[in-house]
Motif scaffolding. Structure first.
Motif, short mmCIF file in Angstrom:
data_model
loop_
_atom_site.label_atom_id
_atom_site.label_comp_id
_atom_site.label_asym_id
_atom_site.label_seq_id
_atom_site.Cartn_x
_atom_site.Cartn_y
_atom_site.Cartn_z
N ASP A 247 0.73 -1.24 -0.04
CA ASP A 247 -0.30 -0.23 0.20
C ASP A 247 0.93 1.33 -0.10
N ASP A 248 2.29 0.95 0.86
CA ASP A 248 3.38 2.29 1.29
C ASP A 248 3.49 2.68 -0.60
N ALA A 249 3.48 1.64 -1.44
CA ALA A 249 4.46 1.85 -2.88
C ALA A 249 3.07 3.29 -3.98
N ALA A 250 2.16 3.52 -3.09
CA ALA A 250 1.51 4.39 -3.26
C ALA A 250 1.82 5.76 -2.21
N ILE A 251 2.46 6.65 -2.42
CA ILE A 251 2.36 7.95 -1.33
C ILE A 251 0.94 9.45 -1.82
N ARG A 252 0.38 9.12 -0.57
CA ARG A 252 -0.96 9.95 -0.71
C ARG A 252 -0.57 10.96 -0.44
N ALA A 253 -1.57 12.45 -0.74
CA ALA A 253 -1.42 13.74 0.56
C ALA A 253 -2.55 12.75 1.61
N PRO A 254 -1.56 13.90 2.86
CA PRO A 254 -2.02 13.21 4.14
C PRO A 254 -3.76 14.64 4.33
N PHE A 255 -3.76 15.65 3.51
CA PHE A 255 -4.66 16.75 2.98
C PHE A 255 -5.07 17.40 2.32
N ASP A 256 -5.89 18.03 2.49
CA ASP A 256 -6.17 19.06 0.95
C ASP A 256 -4.75 20.39 1.05
N ALA A 257 -3.70 20.22 0.22
CA ALA A 257 -2.73 20.52 0.47
C ALA A 257 -2.12 21.21 -0.83
N LEU A 258 -0.87 22.41 -0.75
CA LEU A 258 -0.67 23.13 -1.60
C LEU A 258 1.46 22.41 -1.98
N VAL A 259 1.75 22.37 -3.03
CA VAL A 259 3.05 21.51 -3.12
C VAL A 259 3.98 22.68 -3.23
N THR A 260 4.63 22.55 -1.76
CA THR A 260 5.93 24.09 -2.39
C THR A 260 7.15 23.29 -2.51
N ALA A 261 7.01 22.03 -2.67
CA ALA A 261 8.93 21.98 -2.87
C ALA A 261 8.32 20.89 -3.38
N ARG A 262 9.40 20.23 -4.48
CA ARG A 262 9.46 18.79 -5.32
C ARG A 262 11.04 17.78 -5.48
N SER A 263 11.36 16.98 -5.20
CA SER A 263 12.84 16.24 -5.50
C SER A 263 12.81 15.00 -6.07
N ALA A 264 11.75 14.68 -6.10
CA ALA A 264 11.74 13.76 -6.89
C ALA A 264 11.13 13.43 -8.63
N ALA A 265 12.05 11.89 -9.01
CA ALA A 265 11.87 11.75 -11.04
C ALA A 265 11.87 10.46 -10.56
N PRO A 266 10.90 10.22 -11.83
CA PRO A 266 10.46 8.78 -11.94
C PRO A 266 12.00 8.06 -12.24
N GLY A 267 12.11 6.72 -12.12
CA GLY A 267 12.98 6.30 -12.33
C GLY A 267 14.46 5.85 -10.38
N GLN A 268 14.44 7.55 -9.87
CA GLN A 268 14.61 7.67 -8.79
C GLN A 268 14.77 6.86 -8.03
N ALA A 269 15.72 5.81 -7.00
CA ALA A 269 15.79 4.59 -6.09
C ALA A 269 15.43 5.37 -5.06
N VAL A 270 14.73 5.24 -3.90
CA VAL A 270 14.28 6.19 -2.67
C VAL A 270 14.39 5.03 -1.66
#
Length: 463
Positions: free
Chosen positions: A212-235
């Protein structure tokens, strides 16, 4: 010697002297002296010259003296005035930073590679609660879940077998065929099998949760202020992939000075009071939002010694007119406080001179006015206006706006007619009808009839 000979001797002089020489002296040998007639003539000439000079001076000075006697006295200085108003309320304005109520980092719970990113997971994007932000690869997680489910089935079978063995041993023990030791072994076997089943079920739950955690979901109605992820990136667990702030509400700390707190009657008295949020530096612009005081800060800021009010704005980052608030934005907060004290008056800040002095303008019968000094107690003051208490001043009275360093009690003044009937209006280089101007800068213009003929200084001392 005969008379003829005597005359000849007088004309020719003494023997051996040059003809025509005057006698060297009288019979006693004294030198010759000027005559009294010549001295008298010289004195008369000097007196005549003095008399002529005095007359010329009198003739030249007389026209100017007549002009001075006929000139009008200097006219009183021209001043600007404003009307005093009763102070029913005062606006307290402070700046503050917009802070979200909730702010979280987007982090994974499992180690995997990013399969895809959510469509709205971008800086400035708006996401709803439950929207997928990041989707991780699922193959290994699904395999781990299948393995965990299989182990649960094995554990269930082992439990069933152990229970059958226990029942058989109990029956044999009742018939005195089996020993007590074998029964105890059967009982232990059941407990061990049940424990293995519980472990397998826990592993299954973990595997299912990780899937289930393979899908990271928004915990509340939110505004995205930063993003540092990209497809294929190992996390890995805990890696920050972005940041979210809740769009539900924002909070701002409004710092109050001791005078602000005194005007309010205590910081707690402001609880529930409405606050207008304005763009910083443009207080006359359209309000950005309306907030309310929900709490007081229990701590006093050490550097500024201010007491904080917590102002909450609902749906602060939602789309609104003219625009939503921005995270970390510097805004101006305006809180309107009602003044309960009687006798409080409002005057433009320009009218308040040095040492909290106001100059009341008392009209005279001849159309002019006189100044009267009034000491004021400042209750509140900002860049535009001041709230004061002043004995002898009432709503409707007029006070001087102009800055006159030579202002005195009883000084006669003329009033700028364009400021009569207008409150706080600056008469900037306006004609008073006689060709004279009233300035609105730091010095007040004086009329052409002023004795000194120059504007007074702009130190706002008011005398």
């Amino acid at each position: 010697m005969s008379g003829r000979d005597t005359d000849r001797a007088a004309r020719t002089g003494p023997p051996g002297g040059a003809p025509g020489d005057a006698p060297a002296g009288d019979g006693n040998g004294a030198a010759a002296r000027p005559g009294r007639g010549a001295l008298l003539v010289a004195a008369l000439v000097s007196l005549a010259l003095l008399a002529a000079g005095g007359g010329a001076w009198w003739l030249l000075a007389r026209p100017g003296q007549q002009a001075d006697e006929s000139a009008e006295p200097p006219r009183p200085p021209l001043i600007r005035t404003t009307e005093v108003e009763a102070a029913g309320e005062v606006a307290i304005t402070q700046t503050a930073f917009v802070r979200p109520v909730f702010e979280v980092d987007v982090t994974p719970e499992v180690s995997e590679r990013i399969a895809e990113l959510g469509e709205d997971f971008r800086v400035g994007g708006r996401v709803a609660r439950g929207d997928v932000l990041v989707r991780l690869e699922r193959d290994r997680l699904e395999a781990a879940l299948v393995e965990a489910e299989a182990r649960v089935e094995q554990a269930r079978a082992a439990v069933s077998e152990a229970r059958v063995t226990r029942r058989r041993q109990e029956e044999l023990e009742d018939e005195d065929i089996a020993s007590e030791a074998r029964l105890q072994e059967a009982l232990v076997g059941v407990s061990g099998a049940e424990a293995e089943l519980a472990t397998a079920r826990a592993a299954e739950t973990t595997a299912r949760r990780q899937l289930d955690d393979a899908a990271i979901r928004a915990p509340f109605d939110a505004l995205v202020t930063a993003r540092s992820a990209a497809p294929g990136q190992a996390v890995s667990p805990g890696a920050v992939l972005g940041s979210l702030v809740a769009t539900g509400a924002a909070e701002m700390r409004m710092g109050l000075t001791e005078r602000d707190v005194a005007v309010l009657g205590g910081a707690e008295a402001a609880l529930g009071t409405a606050v207008t949020v304005l763009p910083a530096g443009s207080a006359e612009g359209a309000p950005l939002a309306e907030g309310v005081v929900t709490d007081t800060d229990p701590q006093v800021v050490e550097d500024s010694r201010t007491t904080g009010l917590i102002v909450r704005v609902e749906d602060a980052f939602a789309m609104r007119d003219p625009r939503p608030l921005r995270v970390g934005e510097l805004v101006e907060l305006r809180l309107t406080a009602t003044l309960d004290r009687s006798g409080a008056l409002t005057v433009p800040d320009e009218a308040l001179k040095a040492d909290a002095t106001l100059w009341r303008v008392a009209p005279a019968d001849d159309g002019e006015a006189t100044l009267a000094r009034t000491r004021a107690t400042v209750i509140f003051r900002d860049a535009d206006a001041a709230v004061v208490a002043a004995e002898g001043l009432s709503p409707g009275d007029r006070v001087m706006l102009s800055d006159r360093a030579g202002a005195l009690d009883g000084l006669r003044v003329r009033l700028d007619r364009e400021t009569e009937g207008r409150r706080g209006e600056s008469a900037n280089e306006r004609d008073d009808g006689d060709g004279e101007r009233s300035g609105s800068d730091a010095s007040s213009a004086v009329s052409s009839g002023d004795a000194d003929g120059a504007a007074s200084g702009g130190d706002r001392s008011g005398g």
